[in-house]
Design a protein around this motif. Sequence first.
Motif, mmCIF file in Angstrom:
data_model
loop_
_atom_site.group_PDB
_atom_site.id
_atom_site.type_symbol
_atom_site.label_atom_id
_atom_site.label_comp_id
_atom_site.label_asym_id
_atom_site.label_seq_id
_atom_site.Cartn_x
_atom_site.Cartn_y
_atom_site.Cartn_z
ATOM 1 N N THR A 14 27.490 51.116 49.955
ATOM 2 C CA THR A 14 26.305 51.967 49.929
ATOM 3 C C THR A 14 25.181 51.295 49.159
ATOM 4 O O THR A 14 24.035 51.283 49.601
ATOM 5 N N GLU A 15 25.503 50.721 47.981
ATOM 6 C CA GLU A 15 24.470 50.034 47.199
ATOM 7 C C GLU A 15 23.898 48.866 47.973
ATOM 8 O O GLU A 15 22.706 48.614 47.954
ATOM 9 N N TRP A 16 24.731 48.109 48.671
ATOM 10 C CA TRP A 16 24.270 46.955 49.432
ATOM 11 C C TRP A 16 23.341 47.385 50.568
ATOM 12 O O TRP A 16 22.313 46.778 50.802
ATOM 13 N N ILE A 17 23.698 48.467 51.243
ATOM 14 C CA ILE A 17 22.877 48.968 52.342
ATOM 15 C C ILE A 17 21.565 49.541 51.811
ATOM 16 O O ILE A 17 20.513 49.371 52.411
ATOM 17 N N MET A 18 21.611 50.209 50.668
ATOM 18 C CA MET A 18 20.449 50.933 50.163
ATOM 19 C C MET A 18 19.475 50.067 49.361
ATOM 20 O O MET A 18 18.387 50.497 49.051
ATOM 21 N N THR A 19 19.888 48.864 48.980
ATOM 22 C CA THR A 19 18.986 48.016 48.201
ATOM 23 C C THR A 19 18.464 46.893 49.076
ATOM 24 O O THR A 19 19.122 46.440 50.002
ATOM 25 N N ARG A 20 17.277 46.451 48.753
ATOM 26 C CA ARG A 20 16.636 45.370 49.492
ATOM 27 C C ARG A 20 15.867 44.562 48.454
ATOM 28 O O ARG A 20 15.266 45.118 47.544
ATOM 29 N N ALA A 21 15.885 43.252 48.597
ATOM 30 C CA ALA A 21 15.123 42.389 47.702
ATOM 31 C C ALA A 21 14.179 41.545 48.540
ATOM 32 O O ALA A 21 14.591 40.937 49.532
ATOM 33 N N VAL A 22 12.907 41.515 48.138
ATOM 34 C CA VAL A 22 11.863 40.847 48.903
ATOM 35 C C VAL A 22 11.086 39.911 47.983
ATOM 36 O O VAL A 22 10.625 40.330 46.921
ATOM 37 N N ASN A 81 10.135 29.274 43.119
ATOM 38 C CA ASN A 81 10.086 29.872 44.455
ATOM 39 C C ASN A 81 11.464 29.908 45.102
ATOM 40 O O ASN A 81 11.842 30.907 45.714
ATOM 41 N N ARG A 82 12.228 28.827 44.971
ATOM 42 C CA ARG A 82 13.591 28.812 45.526
ATOM 43 C C ARG A 82 14.459 29.866 44.836
ATOM 44 O O ARG A 82 15.246 30.549 45.475
ATOM 45 N N TRP A 83 14.298 30.024 43.507
ATOM 46 C CA TRP A 83 15.061 31.024 42.767
ATOM 47 C C TRP A 83 14.792 32.406 43.345
ATOM 48 O O TRP A 83 15.711 33.196 43.574
ATOM 49 N N MET A 84 13.513 32.717 43.569
ATOM 50 C CA MET A 84 13.163 34.038 44.104
ATOM 51 C C MET A 84 13.784 34.238 45.486
ATOM 52 O O MET A 84 14.360 35.286 45.765
ATOM 53 N N VAL A 85 13.652 33.246 46.362
ATOM 54 C CA VAL A 85 14.209 33.365 47.713
ATOM 55 C C VAL A 85 15.730 33.506 47.653
ATOM 56 O O VAL A 85 16.309 34.325 48.375
ATOM 57 N N ASP A 86 16.371 32.735 46.792
ATOM 58 C CA ASP A 86 17.829 32.813 46.672
ATOM 59 C C ASP A 86 18.300 34.199 46.246
ATOM 60 O O ASP A 86 19.424 34.595 46.550
#
Length: 171
Positions: free
Chosen positions: A16-24, A128-133
Motif C-alpha cells: 500500500t505504501e509503495w502504491i500510494m507514494t511517488r517520488a519526482v 542530479n543522479r542522486w535525486m533521480v536514483d
Amino acid sequence: MSPHRQVQRDLTTYDTEWIMTRAVTITGTRSTGHHGLKSYAELFAHYLAPFAGEETRFYIGGAKGIDSLSLLWLAGNTHAQITIVVPGTIHQQPPEAQQAITRSRDRITDVVELHAAELGSPAYHARNRWMVDHSDMVIGFPLIGPQGTAGTWQTLNYGAEQGKPHLIVPV
C-alpha cells in the motif's frame, strides 16, 4: 490447469505504501528571466500539480531558476513533501536559492546536503543522479531549443537510461 492462472493475495502495508507514494525529481534551467512569474506558475499548475498529492515527494536541487521557482510554487500551492538536495551545503547555494529555501522552510520535509569537496560540474551531476536514483520519474524544464549538454538534459537523459518516465516541458 490453465497456463494463465490468476493469483489473489491481500495487499500488505508495504504494498500500500509503495502504491500510494511517488517520488519526482524536478530539474530545470537556471536561466528563467525570459518569462514572468505568472507564466511559471501556470506551467507548474499544469505540469506539477497533477503529481502533487500529499503522498508525493518532490526532489528539488536547491539552486536558482526552476529549482527555486518550483520550490516556492509547490510550498505555496500543494501539500506534497519537498526534499531539497544540494551538492555541498545550503550555505553554499546562491542567495536567491537560500531565500527560497528560507521562505519555504516550514514546508520542506528534508534537506540533503551531499558535502561535495568542490562545487563544480561533477558535484552537480552527482546531485542530479542522486535525486533521480531516489525518484520514480523526472520532470524537466529545459530552455527551448535543441537538446544540449546542460545539467537539465543530463538529468533527463540519466532518468531515461534508468527506465524512469520523464516529462519535458521546454521554457
